[in-house]
Design an enzyme around this catalytic site. Structure first.
Site, mmCIF file in Angstrom:
data_model
loop_
_atom_site.group_PDB
_atom_site.id
_atom_site.type_symbol
_atom_site.label_atom_id
_atom_site.label_comp_id
_atom_site.label_asym_id
_atom_site.label_seq_id
_atom_site.Cartn_x
_atom_site.Cartn_y
_atom_site.Cartn_z
ATOM 1 C CB VAL A 41 8.229 1.507 5.290
ATOM 2 C CG1 VAL A 41 8.765 2.146 6.743
ATOM 3 C CG2 VAL A 41 6.913 1.009 5.344
ATOM 4 C CG ASP A 75 -1.263 -9.020 7.942
ATOM 5 O OD1 ASP A 75 -1.105 -10.030 7.597
ATOM 6 O OD2 ASP A 75 -0.719 -7.873 7.223
ATOM 7 C CG PHE A 119 -2.183 -0.428 0.807
ATOM 8 C CD1 PHE A 119 -3.094 0.411 0.580
ATOM 9 C CD2 PHE A 119 -2.537 -1.954 0.624
ATOM 10 C CE1 PHE A 119 -4.662 -0.015 0.220
ATOM 11 C CE2 PHE A 119 -3.904 -2.046 0.307
ATOM 12 C CZ PHE A 119 -4.744 -1.405 -0.004
HETATM 13 N N1 LIG Z 1 8.785 1.599 12.325
HETATM 14 C C1 LIG Z 1 9.247 0.677 11.618
HETATM 15 N N2 LIG Z 1 10.671 0.369 11.795
HETATM 16 C C2 LIG Z 1 11.222 -0.338 10.985
HETATM 17 N N3 LIG Z 1 10.661 -0.897 9.926
HETATM 18 C C3 LIG Z 1 9.393 -0.870 9.880
HETATM 19 C C4 LIG Z 1 8.771 0.044 10.726
HETATM 20 N N4 LIG Z 1 7.421 -0.060 10.262
HETATM 21 C C5 LIG Z 1 7.397 -0.739 9.292
HETATM 22 N N5 LIG Z 1 8.543 -1.320 8.903
HETATM 23 C C6 LIG Z 1 8.964 -2.375 7.740
HETATM 24 O O1 LIG Z 1 8.101 -2.123 6.565
HETATM 25 C C7 LIG Z 1 7.357 -3.306 6.235
HETATM 26 C C8 LIG Z 1 6.144 -2.715 5.672
HETATM 27 O O2 LIG Z 1 5.355 -1.851 6.594
HETATM 28 P P1 LIG Z 1 3.691 -1.838 6.739
HETATM 29 O O3 LIG Z 1 3.579 -3.393 7.066
HETATM 30 O O4 LIG Z 1 3.235 -0.990 7.867
HETATM 31 O O5 LIG Z 1 3.344 -1.450 5.406
HETATM 32 P P2 LIG Z 1 2.068 -2.312 4.344
HETATM 33 O O6 LIG Z 1 2.181 -1.340 3.262
HETATM 34 O O7 LIG Z 1 1.129 -2.498 5.217
HETATM 35 O O8 LIG Z 1 2.962 -3.546 3.845
HETATM 36 P P3 LIG Z 1 2.278 -5.103 3.498
HETATM 37 O O9 LIG Z 1 1.058 -4.648 2.936
HETATM 38 O O10 LIG Z 1 3.301 -5.525 2.789
HETATM 39 O O11 LIG Z 1 2.192 -5.673 5.044
HETATM 40 C C9 LIG Z 1 7.291 -3.960 7.797
HETATM 41 O O12 LIG Z 1 6.883 -5.259 7.404
HETATM 42 C C10 LIG Z 1 8.390 -3.785 8.256
HETATM 43 O O13 LIG Z 1 9.400 -4.894 8.043
#
Ligand SMILES: Nc1ncnc2c1ncn2[C@@H]1O[C@H](COP(=O)(O)OP(=O)(O)OP(=O)(O)O)[C@@H](O)[C@H]1O
Length: 400
Positions: free
Chosen positions: A110, A218, A107
């Protein structure tokens, strides 16, 4: 059967067309009919589309706050995201510098950023507004922020800040240098003492969430970050929702390999589904592999999960084997799910289910927390520029 919003592996998500009776359906219907009825909303969204089409790579775009926001009504491409994503003065954003790319989620992106004013490092998740609207995930994004803002637990990653620019939504949290998936990929199976500590911390986290009436949906290694001492922080509330005790959910969502059979079949399901995911996670930490291999969709995955009898390796203790069996129980009514179930479980004999006491326990894992980035820090004047181009310009080597 509920809507489908599954993630198939690390940082991927598959969305399929939805049917009714789920958290996304009524909302989508709601805001679309609202849009049709209100000319001003249509013009706001059209403006967003125009912005998307005409954006130029890395060209700073003046944020609306440069003009006084006293104009009324507030443009719809801003008001739609309020109040969870407030506007920020441009000056505030200029105090952030990008240190690198952490992950490209399904989505959003990061980023690792330095807050020069606070002299602290944060992770900022950046989501294009246009994608949020196209995928009907506005309500989910707002729920993510509202739930994470409510969190106050030592093993949950709490929200630092959230705001919006002209084109993007931003969610900022403390940066963690390691996630459990990366550690697991590097070391494979973990010793039982480490699994016991991780499991106890996760039991406390899930009980905390469920007591608040929140289902995470999740729970997986990628969403468990580790602090500098190796204690965990559950993150990513992007699929979480409030579900009161006794209520049922129907949306098929999560990450395929971690999804409980009752979720894969389209419900009804409740908070107990998170305990199945914990079972998958602990099984994988123990054995170095998932109990069931990933399938291409939820239908095939359900067939595999239903017919699979996860064999426990002979090397693990009976107590751990019992715990895994009781979490990976097909019938949610017979699955372990209450704190007292774990407090009296033989695997947790002598474990204090108290966050402060658990945090004092050493995590016996080799964790390379000394991160050195190959990237120079990039002053980031405009967080609302074309991040996609910026991300593509970074080589895979510089992924943190
Ligand atoms: N605060 C943080 N510090 C370090 N790494 C982070 C942090 N937040 C997220 N990440 C890393 O970034 C990845 C993706 O973040 P997040 O899951 O919030 O995004 P997403 O768009 O929902 O991803 P997905 O849909 O693939 O789960 C996480 O799996 C983690 O490895």
């Amino acid at each position: 059967m509920g809507a489908v919003s599954c993630r198939q592996g690390q940082h991927t998500r598959v969305s399929a067309p939805q049917k009714g009776g789920n958290i996304q359906g009524p909302w989508a219907k709601g805001w679309k009919s609202f849009w049709c009825g209100m000319g001003t909303i249509r013009s706001g969204l059209e403006e967003l589309w125009v912005l998307q089409r005409h954006q130029e790579p890395l060209q700073p775009v003046p944020l609306p706050l440069e003009k006084p926001l006293s104009e009324w009504p507030v443009p719809q491409f801003i008001s739609l995201f309020l109040p969870e994503f407030p506007m920020r003065p441009v000056r505030g954003q200029q105090e952030l510098k990008i240190l690198g790319l952490v992950a490209k989620g399904s989505f959003g992106t990061v980023l690792k950023v330095l807050d020069c004013a606070q002299k602290a490092v944060f992770a900022v998740k950046v989501m294009p507004k246009i994608k949020v609207l196209q995928r009907d995930t506005l309500r989910q994004c707002k729920e993510e922020v509202s739930i994470q803002r409510q969190m106050n637990h030592p093993f949950v990653h709490s929200l630092g800040d959230s705001w919006q620019g002209r084109r993007h939504l931003f969610i900022m949290c403390n940066y963690c240098c390691m996630d459990l998936y990366s550690l697991w990929s590097a070391v494979g199976g973990f010793p039982e003492a480490s699994i016991r500590l991780f499991a106890a911390e996760l039991v406390l986290v899930l009980c905390y969430l469920h007591d608040l009436g929140i289902i995470h949906r999740d729970v997986k290694m990628e969403n468990i970050l580790l602090d500098e001492r190796g204690h965990l922080k559950l993150t990513d509330f992007g699929l979480s929702r409030r579900l009161s005790q006794g209520a049922r959910a129907y949306t098929i969502c999560g990450t395929l390999q971690y999804m409980a059979p009752e979720v894969l079949s389209g419900g009804p399901y409740n908070h107990t589904a998170d305990w199945w995911s914990l079972g998958v996670l602990l099984f994988s930490l123990t054995t170095g592999k998932f109990p069931v291999a990933a399938e291409r969709d939820h239908v095939t995955m359900l067939a595999s999960v239903t017919h699979c009898k996860s064999e426990m390796p002979a090397s693990i203790t009976q107590e751990l084997s019992l715990l895994l069996h009781e979490l990976l129980c097909q019938n949610p009514l017979h699955r372990l799910r209450y704190l007292h179930h774990f407090q009296v479980h033989p695997f947790f004999r002598g474990v204090p289910f108290d966050p402060e006491l658990l945090k004092k326990q050493p995590v016996n894992l080799v964790m390379d927390t000394q991160y050195t980035s190959g990237l120079e820090s990039v002053p980031f004047k405009d967080f609302d520029c074309d991040l996609e181009s910026w991300v593509h310009s970074i080589s895979a080597d510089s992924l943190l």
